[in-house]
Write a protein that holds these residues in place. Sequence first.
Motif, PDB file in Angstrom:
ATOM      1  N   THR A 197     111.139   6.919 -68.279  1.00 49.03           N
ATOM      2  CA  THR A 197     110.927   8.100 -67.140  1.00 49.03           C
ATOM      3  C   THR A 197     109.382   8.080 -66.570  1.00 49.03           C
ATOM      4  N   THR A 198     108.504   7.492 -67.369  1.00 47.32           N
ATOM      5  CA  THR A 198     107.245   7.651 -66.946  1.00 47.32           C
ATOM      6  C   THR A 198     106.858   6.039 -66.097  1.00 47.32           C
ATOM      7  N   PHE A 199     106.658   6.424 -64.932  1.00 52.06           N
ATOM      8  CA  PHE A 199     106.588   5.405 -64.006  1.00 52.06           C
ATOM      9  C   PHE A 199     105.445   4.349 -64.302  1.00 52.06           C
ATOM     10  N   LEU A 200     105.393   3.064 -64.472  1.00 49.87           N
ATOM     11  CA  LEU A 200     104.240   2.146 -64.537  1.00 49.87           C
ATOM     12  C   LEU A 200     103.707   1.899 -63.034  1.00 49.87           C
ATOM     13  N   ARG A 201     102.303   2.037 -63.284  1.00 48.60           N
ATOM     14  CA  ARG A 201     101.594   2.005 -62.060  1.00 48.60           C
ATOM     15  C   ARG A 201     100.732   0.665 -62.105  1.00 48.60           C
ATOM     16  N   CYS A 202     101.488  -0.381 -61.635  1.00 44.11           N
ATOM     17  CA  CYS A 202     100.860  -1.789 -61.779  1.00 44.11           C
ATOM     18  C   CYS A 202     100.529  -2.391 -60.363  1.00 44.11           C
ATOM     19  N   SER A 203     100.328  -1.623 -59.434  1.00 39.90           N
ATOM     20  CA  SER A 203     100.193  -2.315 -58.012  1.00 39.90           C
ATOM     21  C   SER A 203      98.675  -2.395 -57.802  1.00 39.90           C
ATOM     22  N   PRO A 204      98.213  -3.718 -57.576  1.00 37.33           N
ATOM     23  CA  PRO A 204      96.581  -3.937 -57.261  1.00 37.33           C
ATOM     24  C   PRO A 204      96.374  -3.830 -55.660  1.00 37.33           C
ATOM     25  N   GLU A 205      95.253  -3.405 -55.522  1.00 35.88           N
ATOM     26  CA  GLU A 205      94.648  -3.240 -54.004  1.00 35.88           C
ATOM     27  C   GLU A 205      94.629  -4.453 -53.429  1.00 35.88           C
ATOM     28  N   ILE A 206      95.846  -4.967 -52.736  1.00 34.27           N
ATOM     29  CA  ILE A 206      95.958  -6.026 -51.817  1.00 34.27           C
ATOM     30  C   ILE A 206      96.037  -5.777 -50.320  1.00 34.27           C
ATOM     31  N   ALA A 207      95.315  -6.515 -49.670  1.00 31.95           N
ATOM     32  CA  ALA A 207      95.550  -6.099 -48.206  1.00 31.95           C
ATOM     33  C   ALA A 207      96.674  -6.983 -47.545  1.00 31.95           C
ATOM     34  N   PHE A 208      97.960  -6.518 -47.346  1.00 29.68           N
ATOM     35  CA  PHE A 208      99.150  -7.232 -47.206  1.00 29.68           C
ATOM     36  C   PHE A 208      99.046  -7.150 -45.439  1.00 29.68           C
ATOM     37  N   GLY A 209      99.400  -8.346 -45.017  1.00 30.12           N
ATOM     38  CA  GLY A 209      99.094  -8.587 -43.515  1.00 30.12           C
ATOM     39  C   GLY A 209     100.652  -8.691 -42.786  1.00 30.12           C
ATOM     40  N   GLN A 210     100.743  -9.155 -41.498  1.00 31.36           N
ATOM     41  CA  GLN A 210     101.839  -9.360 -41.025  1.00 31.36           C
ATOM     42  C   GLN A 210     102.618 -10.633 -41.673  1.00 31.36           C
ATOM     43  N   HIS A 211     101.915 -11.726 -42.316  1.00 30.23           N
ATOM     44  CA  HIS A 211     102.393 -12.717 -42.764  1.00 30.23           C
ATOM     45  C   HIS A 211     103.049 -12.594 -44.103  1.00 30.23           C
ATOM     46  N   THR A 212     102.689 -11.482 -45.025  1.00 30.77           N
ATOM     47  CA  THR A 212     103.193 -11.295 -46.140  1.00 30.77           C
ATOM     48  C   THR A 212     104.164 -10.088 -46.012  1.00 30.77           C
ATOM     49  N   ARG A 213     105.515 -10.717 -45.923  1.00 32.00           N
ATOM     50  CA  ARG A 213     106.707  -9.948 -45.781  1.00 32.00           C
ATOM     51  C   ARG A 213     107.745  -9.632 -47.055  1.00 32.00           C
ATOM     52  N   VAL A 214     107.617 -10.896 -47.785  1.00 31.05           N
ATOM     53  CA  VAL A 214     108.764 -11.135 -49.045  1.00 31.05           C
ATOM     54  C   VAL A 214     107.849 -11.338 -50.211  1.00 31.05           C
ATOM     55  N   VAL A 215     107.959 -10.302 -51.366  1.00 30.54           N
ATOM     56  CA  VAL A 215     107.170 -10.509 -52.383  1.00 30.54           C
ATOM     57  C   VAL A 215     108.066 -10.742 -53.463  1.00 30.54           C
ATOM     58  N   LEU A 216     107.827 -11.299 -54.647  1.00 28.90           N
ATOM     59  CA  LEU A 216     108.572 -11.282 -56.111  1.00 28.90           C
ATOM     60  C   LEU A 216     107.636 -10.751 -57.056  1.00 28.90           C
ATOM     61  N   ASP A 217     108.299  -9.587 -57.669  1.00 27.05           N
ATOM     62  CA  ASP A 217     107.362  -9.037 -58.803  1.00 27.05           C
ATOM     63  C   ASP A 217     108.003  -9.313 -60.001  1.00 27.05           C
ATOM     64  N   VAL A 218     107.257 -10.101 -60.864  1.00 28.02           N
ATOM     65  CA  VAL A 218     107.760 -10.437 -62.245  1.00 28.02           C
ATOM     66  C   VAL A 218     107.283  -9.423 -63.275  1.00 28.02           C
ATOM     67  N   GLY A 219     108.248  -9.222 -63.994  1.00 28.06           N
ATOM     68  CA  GLY A 219     108.294  -8.132 -65.106  1.00 28.06           C
ATOM     69  C   GLY A 219     107.850  -6.909 -64.737  1.00 28.06           C
ATOM     70  N   CYS A 220     108.638  -6.593 -63.834  1.00 27.68           N
ATOM     71  CA  CYS A 220     108.128  -5.345 -62.899  1.00 27.68           C
ATOM     72  C   CYS A 220     108.197  -3.960 -63.398  1.00 27.68           C
ATOM     73  N   GLY A 221     108.457  -3.837 -64.820  1.00 29.91           N
ATOM     74  CA  GLY A 221     108.667  -2.448 -65.043  1.00 29.91           C
ATOM     75  C   GLY A 221     109.799  -1.657 -64.559  1.00 29.91           C
ATOM     76  N   VAL A 222     109.584  -0.553 -63.756  1.00 24.44           N
ATOM     77  CA  VAL A 222     110.432  -0.004 -63.028  1.00 24.44           C
ATOM     78  C   VAL A 222     110.226   0.133 -61.665  1.00 24.44           C
ATOM     79  N   ALA A 223     109.558  -1.127 -61.114  1.00 24.08           N
ATOM     80  CA  ALA A 223     109.396  -1.578 -59.695  1.00 24.08           C
ATOM     81  C   ALA A 223     108.598  -0.634 -58.894  1.00 24.08           C
ATOM     82  N   SER A 224     107.586   0.013 -59.539  1.00 29.56           N
ATOM     83  CA  SER A 224     106.672   0.969 -58.797  1.00 29.56           C
ATOM     84  C   SER A 224     105.969   0.029 -57.876  1.00 29.56           C
ATOM     85  N   PHE A 225     105.531  -1.242 -58.182  1.00 27.15           N
ATOM     86  CA  PHE A 225     104.866  -2.112 -57.218  1.00 27.15           C
ATOM     87  C   PHE A 225     105.534  -2.441 -56.003  1.00 27.15           C
ATOM     88  N   GLY A 226     106.943  -2.593 -56.200  1.00 25.19           N
ATOM     89  CA  GLY A 226     107.725  -2.688 -55.024  1.00 25.19           C
ATOM     90  C   GLY A 226     107.779  -1.464 -54.049  1.00 25.19           C
TER      91      GLY A 226
END
Length: 603
Positions: A197-226
């Motif tokens: 119930t405590t969300f994992l905060r695992c998202s790095p500060e990356i500049a996503f542009g128009q080319h970056t649309r579909v991402v795979l998050d491996v070992g995602c915890g509870v998908a806070s990155f997504g």
Amino acid sequence: MKPFVNGDLLKTSLILKISAVFVISVTFFYLGKNWSDGYQQLIFFSNTRQNPVVSMSPNYNKGFNVPSLINQNQTEAIPEKPLSLPSVPRSSPPPLQPPSVKTFGIVNENGTMSGEFEIGEFNPESMSEFIPCLDNEEAIRKLKSTEKGERFERHCPEEGRGLNCLVPSPKGYRTPIPWPRSRDEVWFSNVPHTRLTTFLRCSPEIAFGQHTRVVLDVGCGVASFGAYLLSRNVITMSVAPKDVHENQIQFALERGVPAMVAAFATRRLLYPSQAFDLIHCSRCRINWTRDDGIVLLEVNRMLRAGGYFVWAAQPVYKHEEILEEQWEEMLNLTTRLCWKFVKKDGYIAIWQKPFDNSCYLNRESGTKPLLCDPTDDPDNVWYADLKACISRLPENGYGANVTTWPARLQTPPDRLQSIQMDAYISRKELFKAESKYWNEIIESYVRALHWKKIRLRNVMDMRAGFGGFAAALIDQKLDSWVMNVVPISGPNTLPVIYDRGLMGVVHDWCEPFDTYPRTYDLLHAAGLLSVERKRCNISSIMLEMDRILRPGGRVYIRDSLSIMDELQEIAKEMGWHVTLQDTSEGPHVSYRIFVGDKRLLRA
């Protein structure tokens, strides 16, 4: 008057005493009876005394090594990852045991639906989270080795590969919280493992542009990155094995974030080559350099030409001897893979995959890993083993030349021409026609069936084609995501789906799907069951649909009129509310729309 004598006086006194006792007894009985209605009942004590009986303990007068007993009990009785339970006062009575739960079989020995049910006992707590091909304990016990994660892969039962019963909901299950609130809130009882119930905060500060649309998050915890990337028009497939982090994928799906159970072990993941614009691993506990880098080569296969791999782990930033050795191994392997080292910032390292094969071909002779044989199909993933070689990029640039989002959603991609199917010249026309077809249908659903007013967050298209159904949901601004499933019984159109900026997997519908029960709000199947009935029985597919559909969820099946009677019979036996509707073409066409509602509470 006759005088009283002593005997008469004594008799009279005795009669008065008896009468008084009788009156008092009746009075107390009357008061006790009336006071007991609506009030705490009177408690009567007996003055009968009994000699207490004391039982001697069988361990009386014996000595024990207490520390060893504690260790022994921890080893034998405590589960591997115990849940912390609240302390209970000694004076509290023991909790009442729930009544035994019984379920009813549906598929008979001939593989057809039957109304004559047999009652069987089972454990409702384990069955409520049952994933048939991942929870096959009998097959897992027979594995020769589990050191590479083999226990987390698919092991479907050899006989009767589908379910033959309904999977129950956990006690206290409630309708999930609507999106976007579900991104931050879920019902406690819907996900039994409360350590998550405590969300994992695992998202790095990356500049996503128009080319970056579909991402795979491996070992995602509870998908806070997504969940974080959704606000940037980026969809993320969050994956993790069903392991010691119980139900993290179930938790992610309860939030309304795309996710599925998957593991890097010995087989290819169920995604095509050049699927993801970025692959992210934060503390995912995968040894990327094992077995000559075979698992990182799988990442390379799925990563789009020019795509990025982001690694956040201890070897990146810690300066311990063993971790520095792991970092050097990673640098050496990525260099041989021709990945460009972009930067190392804090605890994050970023690499970029090349756009073509030129670097691979210019390496020194004998450099490993070698390029895969030209005959290897990098999109062949169903029960396909990992390969310790570098998947070749198409010489014509297919996969690398996708347009930017959102234009790529409706632009026929180059890889459309590489799909093995009957049509060739007319493929772009088929692509556009499918998109137009589904856009008109979804527009009518929104208008006539009020789709924007019902919960449609987690959606699955069970026979996705080119992804036109999912694209139409985006065009009609429905706040949902779609798992596009491409059956192995037809052409593999999955690369086109990813080139459009959508996501999905290949699957055989004669087997269960790798997700938890109660995952999707809507299941959509167009022309699927009339095709698959030639390979497997429809009852098994319908039971699997019931397993992965949330209580209160809905099924839309557009299919041949010839199978509608059978579908209705099966659905009614499962407790669905069923209606048949004509399509927009009218009542005289050979197909209908089957609508099934899975009730929140079954009788």
